[in-house]
Enzyme design. Structure first.
Site, PDB file in Angstrom:
ATOM      1  N   LYS A 110       0.792  -1.091   0.111  1.00 29.94           N
ATOM      2  CA  LYS A 110      -0.129  -0.019   0.013  1.00 29.94           C
ATOM      3  C   LYS A 110       0.739   1.276   0.051  1.00 29.94           C
ATOM      4  O   LYS A 110       0.469   2.236  -0.245  1.00 29.94           O
ATOM      5  CB  LYS A 110      -0.980  -0.079   1.126  1.00 29.94           C
ATOM      6  CG  LYS A 110      -1.972  -1.036   1.025  1.00 29.94           C
ATOM      7  CD  LYS A 110      -2.921  -1.111   2.020  1.00 29.94           C
ATOM      8  CE  LYS A 110      -4.007  -2.085   1.723  1.00 29.94           C
ATOM      9  NZ  LYS A 110      -3.719  -3.602   2.020  1.00 29.94           N
TER      10      LYS A 110
HETATM   11  C1  LIG Z   1      -4.455  -4.687   1.643  1.00 30.17           C
HETATM   12  C2  LIG Z   1      -3.635  -6.019   1.623  1.00 30.17           C
HETATM   13  C3  LIG Z   1      -4.038  -7.008   0.784  1.00 30.17           C
HETATM   14  C4  LIG Z   1      -5.323  -6.702   0.139  1.00 30.17           C
HETATM   15  O1  LIG Z   1      -5.231  -5.791  -1.069  1.00 30.17           O
HETATM   16  P1  LIG Z   1      -6.742  -5.412  -1.522  1.00 30.17           P
HETATM   17  O2  LIG Z   1      -6.223  -4.241  -2.761  1.00 30.17           O
HETATM   18  O3  LIG Z   1      -7.489  -5.040  -0.760  1.00 30.17           O
HETATM   19  O4  LIG Z   1      -7.260  -6.534  -2.510  1.00 30.17           O
HETATM   20  C5  LIG Z   1      -3.371  -7.961   0.603  1.00 30.17           C
HETATM   21  N1  LIG Z   1      -2.164  -8.257   1.509  1.00 30.17           N
HETATM   22  C6  LIG Z   1      -1.691  -7.335   2.213  1.00 30.17           C
HETATM   23  C7  LIG Z   1      -0.458  -7.421   3.103  1.00 30.17           C
HETATM   24  C8  LIG Z   1      -2.479  -6.076   2.471  1.00 30.17           C
HETATM   25  O5  LIG Z   1      -1.829  -5.159   3.271  1.00 30.17           O
END
Ligand SMILES: *Cc1c(COP(=O)(O)O)cnc(C)c1O
Length: 457
Positions: A110
């Protein structure tokens, strides 16, 4: 380039405006008015550094930001990563490669979107002189990444809702140990879905959100989706020409934001074999992509907490595109979903547009072990979910969404190894500051409003 709502009842917005409001006023999500065809241009981007590639790509969308200013924003946003490639590709064997997306400040994918979003907000505050209140809900990593991206930005207050007791202790520390008075971690009772539903309602109150200049950091924000397209292109460009169309991107999925970005890149000309949605035991998307049935169940806590989600908000963007950008149909399906918590897709081509898999906790543990034994490589519990049912795929690229050190207990239990990272160690020495709240609209609004008046004094 203008941006329109999936529900078709919002005036087209510029990039900056769409990023600022987050959720479209008609309740839908912003999408580009049309997707550019990049197939001619793409091959010439091979060899670009990550920030250069990001600039080349975003120029097609952020057309209301000056070219050089955009370049400076991007360079700045990606200057806090701990790997020169930003998103290194690690080859495990002839068939499987891993795209490491955990080299940003909070060690999860993210950061790619939120470091950039932080710069965009900062630019906006500087341009308008108005402070903004950023509100987000998190299943763990968004909150940490949002806080890191926005920390210390003049004129920005950050409110993050997270389900109390359902994020990992380190994730909680990343949000609550910032020692920054403009960061408000709000621990709420219930699940992530409860928090997300309350958040949507707060944004739905347009008078309130206008009054406090509220902005969204969740993956409903258009800038996040576009920023995430870049690492797919970056990985794809590194593959040998003849491997590209044989490659399936395997994506550990929760809110469907990450995989949606890759899928949108493919609609702009990035030719691949396909996309694989990898879920944990919260398998609504696996059920959808195997049967067309999308029915919301209860969220169960798992070893991969950032994927403990049943209502995947970005699914709406996917529906909009698969319905041929038909906002009327999107609107009616979303209304049905709201009423009945379920809908059934009848079009096989929609259901088959991605493949899917599901992994329960026992399999996650086994996978962490087997991947380590086979490749001497440690995966975190989210990434582990990507290693399911790979037989049918010719060549695959698994997105590693978090650094294993974020989940040291699982790694220790399964491998008997201590997994640490310097940025996480410093957090352990700081005090936790959080605000318990119930996940209802009024409490959240009240809390945010109370911080406005105290700011002005
Ligand atoms: C947020 C997250 C996900 C899921 O991603 P999405 O975009 O919500 O599908 C998977 N793994 C980790 C470590 C995350 O932080």
């Amino acid at each position: 380039m203008k941006f329109v709502s999936t529900r078709g009842q919002t005036e087209p917005h510029s990039f900056t405006e769409a990023v600022k409001v987050g959720l479209a006023p008609d309740g839908g999500l912003f999408v580009p008015e049309s997707l550019p065809d990049l197939s001619e241009e793409l091959p010439s981007w091979k060899g670009k550094s990550y920030p250069e590639l990001c600039h080349a790509f975003l120029r097609h969308f952020a057309t209301d930001i000056d070219r050089d200013e955009l370049k400076a924003l991007i360079d700045d946003a990606y200057s806090h990563f701990d790997h020169k490639d930003h998103a290194p590709l690690v080859k495990l064997d002839e068939k499987i490669s891993v795209l490491e997306l955990f080299h940003g400040p909070t060690l999860a994918f993210k950061d790619f979107a939120l470091q950039l979003l932080g710069k965009l907000y900062e630019r906006q505050v500087a341009a308008t002189g108005e402070s903004i209140n950023v509100l987000g809900a998190t299943s763990g990593d968004t909150g940490a990444a949002a806080i890191s991206g926005l920390l210390g930005k003049e004129g920005v207050d950050i409110f993050i809702l997270y389900p109390d007791g359902r994020v990992s202790p380190l994730q909680e520390r990343q949000m609550t140990c910032t020692e920054d008075p403009h960061v408000y971690p709000l621990s709420v009772t219930g699940s992530f879905d409860d928090a997300q539903a309350a958040l949507k309602e707060v944004f739905g109150d347009k008078q309130f959100s206008g009054e406090v200049n509220l902005s969204a950091v969740n993956s409903i924000n258009l800038a996040r989706i576009l920023a995430q397209c870049v690492y797919y292109l970056y990985a794809w460009l590194q593959l040998p020409d003849d491997a590209r169309e044989k490659t399936t991107f395997v994506v550990p999925t929760g809110n469907f934001g990450n995989i949606l970005s890759g899928w949108m890149a493919s609609r702009m000309g990035m030719k691949v074999a396909g996309f694989r949605v990898a879920t944990n035991r919260n398998d609504i998307l696996d059920r959808f992509f195997s049967s067309g049935n999308y029915s919301v169940g209860d969220v169960a806590a798992s070893l991969a907490p950032s994927m403990d989600i049943q209502v995947a908000s970005n699914f709406e963007r996917f529906l909009y595109y698969t319905f041929g950008q038909n906002s009327e149909k999107t609107r009616s399906v979303m209304a049905q979903l709201k009423d009945q918590n379920a809908f059934q897709a009848d079009d096989r081509s929609v259901i088959r547009s991605m493949s899917s898999s599901r992994m329960d906790d026992a399999e996650i543990r086994e996978t962490i072990k087997s991947v380590y034994q086979k490749y001497n490589y440690i995966v975190d519990p989210h990434t582990a979910c990507g290693f399911k049912d790979l037989d049918a795929l010719e060549h695959c690229l698994i997105l590693s969404t978090a650094h294993p050190a974020k989940f040291p207990d699982v790694i220790e239990e399964t491998l008997g190894l201590e997994s640490t990272h310097p940025t996480l160690e410093t957090l352990k020495t700081r005090a936790i500051v959080k605000h318990p709240l119930s996940p209802d609209v009024d409490s959240i609004k009240e809390f945010i409003a109370s911080k406005q008046s105290s700011d002005q004094q």
